[in-house]
Design a protein around this motif. Sequence first.
Motif, PDB file in Angstrom:
ATOM      1  N   ILE A   1       0.852  -1.197   0.000  1.00 22.96           N
ATOM      2  CA  ILE A   1       0.000   0.000   0.000  1.00 22.96           C
ATOM      3  C   ILE A   1       0.880   1.236   0.000  1.00 22.96           C
ATOM      4  N   SER A   2       0.568   2.198  -0.859  1.00 25.19           N
ATOM      5  CA  SER A   2       1.304   3.464  -0.885  1.00 25.19           C
ATOM      6  C   SER A   2       0.810   4.360   0.251  1.00 25.19           C
ATOM      7  N   ILE A   3       1.722   4.677   1.177  1.00 29.37           N
ATOM      8  CA  ILE A   3       1.393   5.494   2.343  1.00 29.37           C
ATOM      9  C   ILE A   3       2.073   6.853   2.207  1.00 29.37           C
ATOM     10  N   ALA A   4       1.291   7.923   2.309  1.00 34.47           N
ATOM     11  CA  ALA A   4       1.839   9.276   2.299  1.00 34.47           C
ATOM     12  C   ALA A   4       2.170   9.674   3.737  1.00 34.47           C
ATOM     13  N   HIS A   5       3.370  10.206   3.943  1.00 33.86           N
ATOM     14  CA  HIS A   5       3.771  10.578   5.292  1.00 33.86           C
ATOM     15  C   HIS A   5       4.754  11.739   5.237  1.00 33.86           C
ATOM     16  N   ARG A   6       4.952  12.360   6.387  1.00 29.02           N
ATOM     17  CA  ARG A   6       5.849  13.506   6.480  1.00 29.02           C
ATOM     18  C   ARG A   6       6.693  13.397   7.743  1.00 29.02           C
ATOM     19  N   TYR A   7       7.886  13.982   7.664  1.00 28.67           N
ATOM     20  CA  TYR A   7       8.807  14.027   8.789  1.00 28.67           C
ATOM     21  C   TYR A   7       9.149  15.477   9.089  1.00 28.67           C
ATOM     22  N   HIS A   8       8.958  15.862  10.343  1.00 28.87           N
ATOM     23  CA  HIS A   8       9.247  17.218  10.793  1.00 28.87           C
ATOM     24  C   HIS A   8      10.382  17.106  11.805  1.00 28.87           C
ATOM     25  N   PRO A   9      11.601  17.500  11.442  1.00 28.03           N
ATOM     26  CA  PRO A   9      12.770  17.200  12.273  1.00 28.03           C
ATOM     27  C   PRO A   9      12.768  17.854  13.637  1.00 28.03           C
ATOM     28  N   GLY A  10      12.125  18.989  13.778  1.00 28.05           N
ATOM     29  CA  GLY A  10      12.055  19.641  15.077  1.00 28.05           C
ATOM     30  C   GLY A  10      13.339  20.352  15.442  1.00 28.05           C
TER      31      GLY A  10
ATOM     32  N   MET B   1       4.813  21.074  18.936  1.00 28.79           N
ATOM     33  CA  MET B   1       5.395  19.798  19.362  1.00 28.79           C
ATOM     34  C   MET B   1       6.825  19.635  18.859  1.00 28.79           C
ATOM     35  N   ALA B   2       7.090  20.163  17.656  1.00 24.35           N
ATOM     36  CA  ALA B   2       8.424  20.029  17.070  1.00 24.35           C
ATOM     37  C   ALA B   2       9.461  20.931  17.747  1.00 24.35           C
ATOM     38  N   MET B   3       9.047  21.782  18.673  1.00 30.17           N
ATOM     39  CA  MET B   3      10.012  22.584  19.412  1.00 30.17           C
ATOM     40  C   MET B   3      10.864  21.709  20.333  1.00 30.17           C
ATOM     41  N   ASP B   4      10.324  20.537  20.708  1.00 31.32           N
ATOM     42  CA  ASP B   4      11.025  19.658  21.646  1.00 31.32           C
ATOM     43  C   ASP B   4      11.639  18.424  20.995  1.00 31.32           C
ATOM     44  N   ARG B   5      11.030  17.970  19.882  1.00 30.71           N
ATOM     45  CA  ARG B   5      11.404  16.664  19.346  1.00 30.71           C
ATOM     46  C   ARG B   5      10.864  16.507  17.927  1.00 30.71           C
ATOM     47  N   PRO B   6      11.353  15.541  17.164  1.00 27.32           N
ATOM     48  CA  PRO B   6      10.802  15.311  15.815  1.00 27.32           C
ATOM     49  C   PRO B   6       9.345  14.876  15.884  1.00 27.32           C
ATOM     50  N   VAL B   7       8.627  15.140  14.804  1.00 26.17           N
ATOM     51  CA  VAL B   7       7.222  14.753  14.695  1.00 26.17           C
ATOM     52  C   VAL B   7       7.021  14.014  13.375  1.00 26.17           C
ATOM     53  N   ARG B   8       6.323  12.915  13.427  1.00 32.10           N
ATOM     54  CA  ARG B   8       5.965  12.171  12.218  1.00 32.10           C
ATOM     55  C   ARG B   8       4.449  12.101  12.081  1.00 32.10           C
ATOM     56  N   THR B   9       3.967  12.281  10.855  1.00 37.18           N
ATOM     57  CA  THR B   9       2.545  12.157  10.554  1.00 37.18           C
ATOM     58  C   THR B   9       2.379  11.276   9.331  1.00 37.18           C
ATOM     59  N   LEU B  10       1.184  10.734   9.147  1.00 36.11           N
ATOM     60  CA  LEU B  10       0.878   9.963   7.942  1.00 36.11           C
ATOM     61  C   LEU B  10      -0.600  10.065   7.633  1.00 36.11           C
ATOM     62  N   ASP B  11      -0.943   9.756   6.385  1.00 39.77           N
ATOM     63  CA  ASP B  11      -2.334   9.572   5.999  1.00 39.77           C
ATOM     64  C   ASP B  11      -2.653   8.094   6.159  1.00 39.77           C
ATOM     65  N   LEU B  12      -3.633   7.774   6.981  1.00 40.08           N
ATOM     66  CA  LEU B  12      -4.020   6.384   7.174  1.00 40.08           C
ATOM     67  C   LEU B  12      -4.517   5.779   5.861  1.00 40.08           C
ATOM     68  N   PRO B  13      -4.458   4.462   5.691  1.00 40.38           N
ATOM     69  CA  PRO B  13      -5.014   3.834   4.489  1.00 40.38           C
ATOM     70  C   PRO B  13      -6.452   4.302   4.246  1.00 40.38           C
ATOM     71  N   GLY B  14      -6.758   4.631   2.986  1.00 42.08           N
ATOM     72  CA  GLY B  14      -8.091   5.110   2.647  1.00 42.08           C
ATOM     73  C   GLY B  14      -8.301   6.587   2.867  1.00 42.08           C
ATOM     74  N   HIS B  15      -7.270   7.303   3.305  1.00 38.59           N
ATOM     75  CA  HIS B  15      -7.378   8.718   3.644  1.00 38.59           C
ATOM     76  C   HIS B  15      -6.294   9.533   2.968  1.00 38.59           C
ATOM     77  N   GLY B  16      -6.560  10.846   2.833  1.00 36.26           N
ATOM     78  CA  GLY B  16      -5.551  11.766   2.326  1.00 36.26           C
ATOM     79  C   GLY B  16      -4.969  11.332   1.000  1.00 36.26           C
ATOM     80  N   LEU B  17      -3.639  11.281   0.932  1.00 31.40           N
ATOM     81  CA  LEU B  17      -2.949  10.901  -0.297  1.00 31.40           C
ATOM     82  C   LEU B  17      -2.487   9.455  -0.284  1.00 31.40           C
ATOM     83  N   SER B  18      -2.862   8.707   0.753  1.00 30.88           N
ATOM     84  CA  SER B  18      -2.536   7.279   0.781  1.00 30.88           C
ATOM     85  C   SER B  18      -3.506   6.501  -0.095  1.00 30.88           C
ATOM     86  N   ALA B  19      -3.103   5.293  -0.454  1.00 29.75           N
ATOM     87  CA  ALA B  19      -3.921   4.461  -1.343  1.00 29.75           C
ATOM     88  C   ALA B  19      -5.247   4.105  -0.688  1.00 29.75           C
TER      89      ALA B  19
END
Length: 377
Positions: free
Chosen positions: A125-134, A163-181
Amino acid sequence: MTSPLLLPLTMPKWGMSMTSGKVIEWIAAEGDHLQKGDEVVEIETEKSLNVLEANCEGLLVRRVAAEGDELPVGALLGVLAAPGSPTDPETIDTFVAEFNASFVPETVEGEDTVTGPRRLTVDGISIAHRYHPGSGPPGASPVVLLHGFGGDQEGWQFNIGDMAMDRPVRTLDLPGHGLSARVVGDGSIGYLTGVVSDWLDEVEPGPVHLVGHSLGAALAVELASRREFLSLTLIAGLGPGTAVDEEYVEGFITAERRRQLRPYLLRLFADPRLVTRDMVEAVLRAKRIESTPEALRRIATASILGVDTDPVERLHSLTTPVQVIWGGRDDIAPSSQVDGIPPSVRVELIAEAGHMVHVEAASKVNRLVRGMAAGHP
């Protein structure tokens, strides 16, 4: 421009990863008098087929782009004439020439940038996600955010920065949502959790803090029964079996137009001013992606409406530190469900907020999540 009353109709940007679109079919003809919201042209992107609407009243005096043209975001599609503006061909020609001469396609972050949109194939499954280094200290454990039913990772836009002021943050589009398959298996909590767990194995196999909203909270609890987390924050949900208004779920899935969808989006917020026209249109665009209604219905049936589980009992079995955040005016999942949860679980009821408490009371929610993470490094 020669005439300030000639208005450009340009290629829209539907989603953070969109760089171009293809003109499929003109719906409006040259000479048509358009009102704001009228359908003008059908555009195909990498992930969807949508209709561009007029953003103001005007006369469509020139269709510049031809059907079949692939154009970058911001490129000129057509020209609208505001009431009282010149519509002679020479003036329009000059307007088009000057626009094209000054147009520079926007610079878009690439797939290989640190913070840019990424894709990862997980379980096919193609999963769209992002990484915010913080900007936190090196080695700080990340926070992973799981959105709710019918949403996407953009729903965390008011939370990521803090949240990224303290630590990295990761997000994703769940399957069936956003830009994911739109591949959701049987739509069950177990299936969705398996995909998210495998995604974590790929991008963040070490210890993380997990935050889930609504459906995301259900997945977070299930994930915590399968693997270890540093902390767990559940927002507007206690896990699988959380009581949710069935009429809302059905209405959200079946709504196909603004007038049908807006009443359901209003129920998500205590403050109706937060439901803007842009928000409604963004949700509609996502729902119009091929196979989205079917995917949402499968998830709703198996993971929301068809779950006969006591969520409070599940919380008793967790060893991970847990906090629960809920809006006191939640019209989708009643906040009274916090009664009876284990005393070890911290509960924060934000009286003035609705189901989208992380949006309406973002600063409070951010402070709570950051505090939870800081207390369990």
